[in-house]
Write a protein that holds these residues in place. Sequence first.
Motif, PDB file in Angstrom:
ATOM      1  N   TYR A  81       0.831  -1.205   0.000  1.00  0.00           N
ATOM      2  CA  TYR A  81       0.000   0.000   0.000  1.00  0.00           C
ATOM      3  C   TYR A  81       0.867   1.257   0.000  1.00  0.00           C
ATOM      4  CZ  TYR A  81      -4.144  -2.843   0.938  1.00  0.00           C
ATOM      5  OH  TYR A  81      -5.164  -3.752   0.847  1.00  0.00           O
ATOM      6  N   VAL A  82       1.975   1.209   0.721  1.00  0.00           N
ATOM      7  CA  VAL A  82       2.900   2.343   0.736  1.00  0.00           C
ATOM      8  C   VAL A  82       3.486   2.557  -0.659  1.00  0.00           C
ATOM      9  CG1 VAL A  82       5.101   3.185   1.640  1.00  0.00           C
ATOM     10  CG2 VAL A  82       3.455   2.087   3.180  1.00  0.00           C
ATOM     11  N   ALA A  83       3.927   1.474  -1.284  1.00  0.00           N
ATOM     12  CA  ALA A  83       4.507   1.580  -2.625  1.00  0.00           C
ATOM     13  C   ALA A  83       3.496   2.147  -3.615  1.00  0.00           C
ATOM     14  CB  ALA A  83       4.998   0.211  -3.084  1.00  0.00           C
ATOM     15  N   GLU A  84       2.257   1.694  -3.519  1.00  0.00           N
ATOM     16  CA  GLU A  84       1.218   2.187  -4.426  1.00  0.00           C
ATOM     17  C   GLU A  84       0.957   3.675  -4.211  1.00  0.00           C
ATOM     18  OE1 GLU A  84      -3.322   0.985  -5.785  1.00  0.00           O
ATOM     19  OE2 GLU A  84      -2.634   0.473  -3.772  1.00  0.00           O
ATOM     20  N   ARG A  85       0.892   4.091  -2.956  1.00  0.00           N
ATOM     21  CA  ARG A  85       0.605   5.495  -2.660  1.00  0.00           C
ATOM     22  C   ARG A  85       1.673   6.419  -3.224  1.00  0.00           C
ATOM     23  NH1 ARG A  85      -0.943   7.918   3.268  1.00  0.00           N
ATOM     24  NH2 ARG A  85      -2.815   6.689   2.797  1.00  0.00           N
ATOM     25  N   PHE A  86       2.927   5.999  -3.177  1.00  0.00           N
ATOM     26  CA  PHE A  86       4.023   6.882  -3.576  1.00  0.00           C
ATOM     27  C   PHE A  86       4.613   6.534  -4.941  1.00  0.00           C
ATOM     28  CE2 PHE A  86       3.691   7.484   0.965  1.00  0.00           C
ATOM     29  CZ  PHE A  86       3.823   8.861   1.085  1.00  0.00           C
ATOM     30  N   GLY A  87       3.986   5.610  -5.658  1.00  0.00           N
ATOM     31  CA  GLY A  87       4.448   5.267  -6.996  1.00  0.00           C
ATOM     32  C   GLY A  87       5.828   4.647  -7.008  1.00  0.00           C
ATOM     33  N   LEU A  88       6.091   3.766  -6.050  1.00  0.00           N
ATOM     34  CA  LEU A  88       7.405   3.144  -5.925  1.00  0.00           C
ATOM     35  C   LEU A  88       7.359   1.681  -6.335  1.00  0.00           C
ATOM     36  CD1 LEU A  88       8.354   4.605  -2.432  1.00  0.00           C
ATOM     37  CD2 LEU A  88       9.233   5.362  -4.655  1.00  0.00           C
ATOM     38  N   LYS A  89       8.473   1.185  -6.834  1.00  0.00           N
ATOM     39  CA  LYS A  89       8.622  -0.250  -7.066  1.00  0.00           C
ATOM     40  C   LYS A  89       8.913  -0.923  -5.728  1.00  0.00           C
ATOM     41  CE  LYS A  89      11.901   0.248 -10.136  1.00  0.00           C
ATOM     42  NZ  LYS A  89      12.940  -0.079 -11.160  1.00  0.00           N
ATOM     43  N   LEU A  90       8.379  -2.115  -5.548  1.00  0.00           N
ATOM     44  CA  LEU A  90       8.568  -2.846  -4.300  1.00  0.00           C
ATOM     45  C   LEU A  90       8.919  -4.295  -4.589  1.00  0.00           C
ATOM     46  CD1 LEU A  90       8.257  -3.246  -1.166  1.00  0.00           C
ATOM     47  CD2 LEU A  90       5.844  -3.772  -1.631  1.00  0.00           C
ATOM     48  N   VAL A  91       9.947  -4.779  -3.912  1.00  0.00           N
ATOM     49  CA  VAL A  91      10.273  -6.204  -3.898  1.00  0.00           C
ATOM     50  C   VAL A  91      10.366  -6.626  -2.439  1.00  0.00           C
ATOM     51  CG1 VAL A  91      12.006  -7.963  -4.432  1.00  0.00           C
ATOM     52  CG2 VAL A  91      11.485  -6.169  -6.104  1.00  0.00           C
ATOM     53  N   MET A  92       9.693  -7.720  -2.103  1.00  0.00           N
ATOM     54  CA  MET A  92       9.758  -8.274  -0.750  1.00  0.00           C
ATOM     55  C   MET A  92      10.515  -9.593  -0.828  1.00  0.00           C
ATOM     56  SD  MET A  92       5.934  -7.308   0.705  1.00  0.00           S
ATOM     57  CE  MET A  92       5.052  -8.508  -0.296  1.00  0.00           C
ATOM     58  N   THR A  93      11.556  -9.737  -0.023  1.00  0.00           N
ATOM     59  CA  THR A  93      12.456 -10.875  -0.193  1.00  0.00           C
ATOM     60  C   THR A  93      13.147 -11.233   1.115  1.00  0.00           C
ATOM     61  OG1 THR A  93      14.382 -11.665  -1.464  1.00  0.00           O
ATOM     62  CG2 THR A  93      14.365  -9.347  -0.850  1.00  0.00           C
ATOM     63  N   VAL A 208       6.175 -17.971   3.636  1.00  0.00           N
ATOM     64  CA  VAL A 208       7.189 -17.088   3.050  1.00  0.00           C
ATOM     65  C   VAL A 208       7.594 -16.093   4.126  1.00  0.00           C
ATOM     66  CG1 VAL A 208       7.675 -15.349   1.292  1.00  0.00           C
ATOM     67  CG2 VAL A 208       6.270 -17.345   0.726  1.00  0.00           C
ATOM     68  N   HIS A 209       8.889 -15.990   4.368  1.00  0.00           N
ATOM     69  CA  HIS A 209       9.377 -15.170   5.473  1.00  0.00           C
ATOM     70  C   HIS A 209      10.267 -14.054   4.933  1.00  0.00           C
ATOM     71  CE1 HIS A 209       7.699 -18.196   8.097  1.00  0.00           C
ATOM     72  NE2 HIS A 209       8.363 -19.126   7.428  1.00  0.00           N
ATOM     73  N   ASN A 210       9.631 -12.989   4.474  1.00  0.00           N
ATOM     74  CA  ASN A 210      10.385 -11.854   3.940  1.00  0.00           C
ATOM     75  C   ASN A 210      11.116 -11.134   5.062  1.00  0.00           C
ATOM     76  OD1 ASN A 210       9.522 -12.041   1.153  1.00  0.00           O
ATOM     77  ND2 ASN A 210       7.497 -11.427   1.883  1.00  0.00           N
ATOM     78  N   ARG A 211      12.340 -10.738   4.768  1.00  0.00           N
ATOM     79  CA  ARG A 211      13.146 -10.004   5.746  1.00  0.00           C
ATOM     80  C   ARG A 211      13.473  -8.591   5.266  1.00  0.00           C
ATOM     81  NH1 ARG A 211      11.566 -12.403   9.508  1.00  0.00           N
ATOM     82  NH2 ARG A 211      13.174 -11.486  10.831  1.00  0.00           N
ATOM     83  N   TYR A 212      13.332  -8.358   3.960  1.00  0.00           N
ATOM     84  CA  TYR A 212      13.704  -7.067   3.387  1.00  0.00           C
ATOM     85  C   TYR A 212      12.590  -6.578   2.466  1.00  0.00           C
ATOM     86  CZ  TYR A 212      18.114  -9.274   4.685  1.00  0.00           C
ATOM     87  OH  TYR A 212      19.097  -9.951   5.360  1.00  0.00           O
ATOM     88  N   TYR A 213      12.276  -5.297   2.593  1.00  0.00           N
ATOM     89  CA  TYR A 213      11.238  -4.662   1.782  1.00  0.00           C
ATOM     90  C   TYR A 213      11.922  -3.552   1.001  1.00  0.00           C
ATOM     91  CZ  TYR A 213       8.533  -7.486   4.903  1.00  0.00           C
ATOM     92  OH  TYR A 213       8.044  -8.576   5.590  1.00  0.00           O
TER      93      TYR A 213
END
Length: 218
Positions: A81-93, A208-213
Amino acid sequence: MYYYVNQTRYPHVPYPTLTAIPELARNDTTVRSAGCGLCSVSMVVTNLTGTEFPLIDALELSLAVNANHSPGTDMDRLAPYVAERFGLKLVMTDDPEQLRQSLLRGGMAVANVTGDRPEENYVGLFSHGGHYVAVVAIEPDGEHVTVLDPSQLPDKFHEAGREGKVVENGFCLHTTLSILAEDCRFRPAECYPEGEFKSWMEFDRRTVHNRYYLFEKE
């Protein structure tokens, strides 16, 4: 100079958590006790985009999308939701190499550290329990990173097990990617003592255990 938010300054701002489990829901938690994720994403967005994303806006968004259903903030839920609001690319890994490459491209990240792992005699660097920090820069060597810790206190990094792992320059903390990655390594539910966090992990049953956003400009 980086935009910085310290959660310890907000004991008066309520932030209810664990709303997904009624018998464990906490109405006494505040930004000071549970708002590290809010502060970290506020710092990442503001420093990356140049547009301020105030703490209160991050809190309101978290409540609106029910990211406070966990102990603290569920970044898997909030970050998109944060990425969408600010027009950012997001990878969760969970891959620190992806973190390295994103930082080298000029991105910034929220990192989820695990805390102490007594079964390995490991003392958590940024927290003794689960915690989020903002990773805002990397040196050209691809190894030395700058971290903003929303719970930084004067003597925090002088404890046994932490000494020598961080160089403090005001609120800018300098460490290495390998040290950060070790601090973010996933810890399975069976390693935790009985309590709220273990109950949440058993309830959530996440595979899935993401550690980095990882946030980058489009």
